[in-house]
Write a protein that holds these residues in place. Structure first.
Motif, PDB file in Angstrom:
ATOM      1  N   PHE A  49       0.874  -1.177   0.000  1.00 21.84           N
ATOM      2  CA  PHE A  49       0.000   0.000   0.000  1.00 21.84           C
ATOM      3  C   PHE A  49       0.912   1.228   0.000  1.00 21.84           C
ATOM      4  N   TRP A  50       1.803   1.300  -1.002  1.00 26.31           N
ATOM      5  CA  TRP A  50       2.904   2.255  -0.955  1.00 26.31           C
ATOM      6  C   TRP A  50       2.442   3.700  -0.814  1.00 26.31           C
ATOM      7  N   TYR A  51       1.255   4.016  -1.298  1.00 26.98           N
ATOM      8  CA  TYR A  51       0.781   5.397  -1.355  1.00 26.98           C
ATOM      9  C   TYR A  51       0.026   5.833  -0.097  1.00 26.98           C
ATOM     10  N   GLY A  52       0.061   5.030   0.964  1.00 30.72           N
ATOM     11  CA  GLY A  52      -0.736   5.309   2.159  1.00 30.72           C
ATOM     12  C   GLY A  52      -0.469   6.665   2.781  1.00 30.72           C
ATOM     13  N   ALA A  53       0.819   7.077   2.873  1.00 34.66           N
ATOM     14  CA  ALA A  53       1.140   8.362   3.503  1.00 34.66           C
ATOM     15  C   ALA A  53       0.654   9.532   2.657  1.00 34.66           C
ATOM     16  N   ILE A  54       0.737   9.406   1.320  1.00 35.83           N
ATOM     17  CA  ILE A  54       0.213  10.465   0.454  1.00 35.83           C
ATOM     18  C   ILE A  54      -1.294  10.577   0.620  1.00 35.83           C
ATOM     19  N   LEU A  55      -1.968   9.430   0.656  1.00 39.64           N
ATOM     20  CA  LEU A  55      -3.424   9.430   0.798  1.00 39.64           C
ATOM     21  C   LEU A  55      -3.838  10.034   2.136  1.00 39.64           C
ATOM     22  N   GLY A  56      -2.998   9.886   3.152  1.00 44.23           N
ATOM     23  CA  GLY A  56      -3.308  10.422   4.477  1.00 44.23           C
ATOM     24  C   GLY A  56      -3.052  11.903   4.632  1.00 44.23           C
ATOM     25  N   SER A  57      -2.496  12.534   3.582  1.00 47.86           N
ATOM     26  CA  SER A  57      -2.182  13.964   3.668  1.00 47.86           C
ATOM     27  C   SER A  57      -3.414  14.800   3.321  1.00 47.86           C
ATOM     28  N   GLU A  58      -3.267  16.104   3.561  1.00 45.77           N
ATOM     29  CA  GLU A  58      -4.347  17.037   3.206  1.00 45.77           C
ATOM     30  C   GLU A  58      -3.930  17.930   2.036  1.00 45.77           C
ATOM     31  N   GLY A  59      -2.860  17.548   1.351  1.00 41.92           N
ATOM     32  CA  GLY A  59      -2.401  18.287   0.187  1.00 41.92           C
ATOM     33  C   GLY A  59      -2.729  17.551  -1.090  1.00 41.92           C
ATOM     34  N   ARG A  83       2.723  -2.800   3.661  1.00 36.47           N
ATOM     35  CA  ARG A  83       4.071  -2.340   3.303  1.00 36.47           C
ATOM     36  C   ARG A  83       3.936  -0.994   2.597  1.00 36.47           C
ATOM     37  N   ILE A  84       4.610   0.034   3.143  1.00 36.44           N
ATOM     38  CA  ILE A  84       4.318   1.419   2.781  1.00 36.44           C
ATOM     39  C   ILE A  84       5.607   2.199   2.523  1.00 36.44           C
ATOM     40  N   LEU A  85       5.598   3.028   1.488  1.00 42.60           N
ATOM     41  CA  LEU A  85       6.691   3.952   1.194  1.00 42.60           C
ATOM     42  C   LEU A  85       6.611   5.137   2.153  1.00 42.60           C
ATOM     43  N   VAL A  86       7.727   5.452   2.830  1.00 43.94           N
ATOM     44  CA  VAL A  86       7.735   6.632   3.705  1.00 43.94           C
ATOM     45  C   VAL A  86       7.515   7.886   2.875  1.00 43.94           C
ATOM     46  N   GLY A  87       8.232   8.023   1.752  1.00 43.33           N
ATOM     47  CA  GLY A  87       8.013   9.189   0.910  1.00 43.33           C
ATOM     48  C   GLY A  87       8.905   9.196  -0.311  1.00 43.33           C
TER      49      GLY A  87
END
Length: 429
Positions: A49-59, A83-87
């Motif tokens: 779920f590599w894009y999880g942190a992007i999806l959790g943003s407000e930008g 499994r997630i990409l930090v950024g």
């Protein structure tokens, strides 16, 4: 009386703070070659779920409403290891690269993505889900090697869509020996692992929602000559992470043989490092040319699926032998299979993927039942409720789990893929 009330209030706050701290048993640990969570054996079927942190943003790219929907759906289906990409790193505007980026320049961070990562971990913690967070990437789609080489003074690095993969990989082979690039990466590692979640107030090092820090996604030496330096870099990175965080597991993110120039002894030495808690392999039957007939054409039929299964079992067995000798768990944390007919449409069927997934899950479960070191797998990957708009991802499109350089929808598992999800659910039981 006021002093007594103040004392009682202070004691209550201390008790509340202590009760909110994660217990050691909440962290995933390794004991005698097996994962343990909460004092019990831990085996899992998870996803990427590599894009999880992007999806959790407000930008840009963020949608907390969709993130919550996706987490709830995965949890409902028994998928709780992500499994997630930090950024992503570096400049924007490249069509085969993840946007938006987290690390714009070395030490310059996009706070909206950091907030997205904080929010993601908070929501995962609420659901007793755990994250494997990878910190680097040998491939172009999130910056990684190329970003650090550029800022180490080597100038603009080539991209596969411009020069082809052989030239790209030749350039990336420089990373293994570039100490300045390593130090820039280590600064990033210190920054991320040293964070405190703005929403929960919990330090990342104390957060049981994190299962493992992973050095990178598919780190490679990209040449046999670079293998000694590559092994040295991974050992240094693992030692640094261990010095910063005593609670969490450390993994490499390796493909296995494919990530070590087909040198099993190199992979063995990497996994044997005392700071590496468990071992990883990846499997890509289509990418690795296993779905071709005698004429070299890409086809899906009983014959090519049989080849994929035999090669998969052989690949797993070679690595399991090493893990059994090291007494360390093995996780197949990436494996993917295209939709029927190599279609990109989420309405296409998935019978060949389902058969391959069922084979992989059955293999993992059998080894676990026999007490072996095969402890889990993360299929590639969760597309969930995404609706791909273009074959080539464009800014503004939904994120699937196919990164920007790959055809959108080809390897993703969507919430509408009922037969695949039945296979996954069966594997959970």
């Amino acid at each position: 009386m006021r002093k007594l009330l103040l004392l009682l209030t202070t004691l209550a706050l201390i008790v509340a703070c202590q009760s909110s701290r994660p217990e050691q048993t909440d962290f995933v640990k390794v004991e005698d070659g097996h994962f343990v969570r909460g004092g019990k054996p831990y085996y899992y079927v998870g996803t990427n779920f590599w894009y999880g942190a992007i999806l959790g943003s407000e930008g840009q790219g963020g949608s907390r409403e969709r993130l919550i929907q996706e987490l709830d759906e995965m949890k409902r289906r028994g998928i709780d290891n992500l499994r997630i990409l930090v950024g992503s790193d570096g400049e924007r505007g490249f069509k085969t690269k993840v946007e938006p980026t987290l690390q714009v320049k070395p030490g310059v961070y996009n706070d909206t993505i950091l907030a997205g990562l904080d929010f993601l971990l908070m929501e995962m913690g609420k659901r007793q889900m755990v994250a494997v967070l990878y910190l680097n990437n040998s491939w172009e789609w999130s910056g990684g090697y190329g970003f650090y080489l550029e800022h180490a003074g080597l100038g603009r690095q080539p991209r596969p869509d411009e020069v082809g993969y052989p030239a790209f990989m030749e350039a990336m082979a420089q990373f293994a020996t570039n100490e300045k690039a390593h130090q820039l990466f280590y600064d990033y590692v210190r920054f991320i692992i040293g964070r405190t979640n703005r929403y929960t107030g919990v330090k990342y090092t104390d957060d049981p929602a994190i299962m493992s820090w992973q050095i990178g996604n598919e780190p490679r030496a990209f040449s046999r000559e670079a293998l000694p330096a590559f092994e040295k870099w991974l050992a240094e990175a693992a030692a640094l992470i261990r010095s910063l965080d005593k609670n969490h597991l450390i993994s490499v993110g390796s493909e296995g043989l494919w990530g070590c120039e087909n040198d099993l002894s190199s992979w063995t030495r990497i996994c044997a490092d005392a700071n590496v808690d468990y071992c990883n392999i990846h499997l890509w039957p289509y990418n690795w040319g296993w779905l071709r007939n005698q004429a070299g054409q890409e086809v899906m039929n009983d014959s090519t699926l049989g080849v994929a299964k035999r090669n998969t079992m052989d690949y797993i067995s070679q690595h399991l032998t090493v893990c059994d000798s090291l007494r360390k768990p093995l996780v197949m944390e990436e494996f993917g299979f295209p939709r029927d007919g190599f279609s990109y449409s989420k309405t296409s069927t998935t019978q060949w993927r389902d058969r391959y997934y069922d084979f992989v899950f059955t293999t993992v479960k059998q080894h676990a039942a026999d007490g072996g070191c095969f402890a889990g797998c993360n299929f590639w990957g969760w597309g969930g409720f995404a609706n791909p708009q273009h074959i080539q991802w464009q800014p503004g499109d939904d994120y699937t789990n196919d990164p920007a350089q790959e055809a959108q929808g080809l390897n993703s598992v969507f919430a509408t893929d009922s037969t695949t999800l039945q296979i996954i659910k069966k594997a959970e039981n």
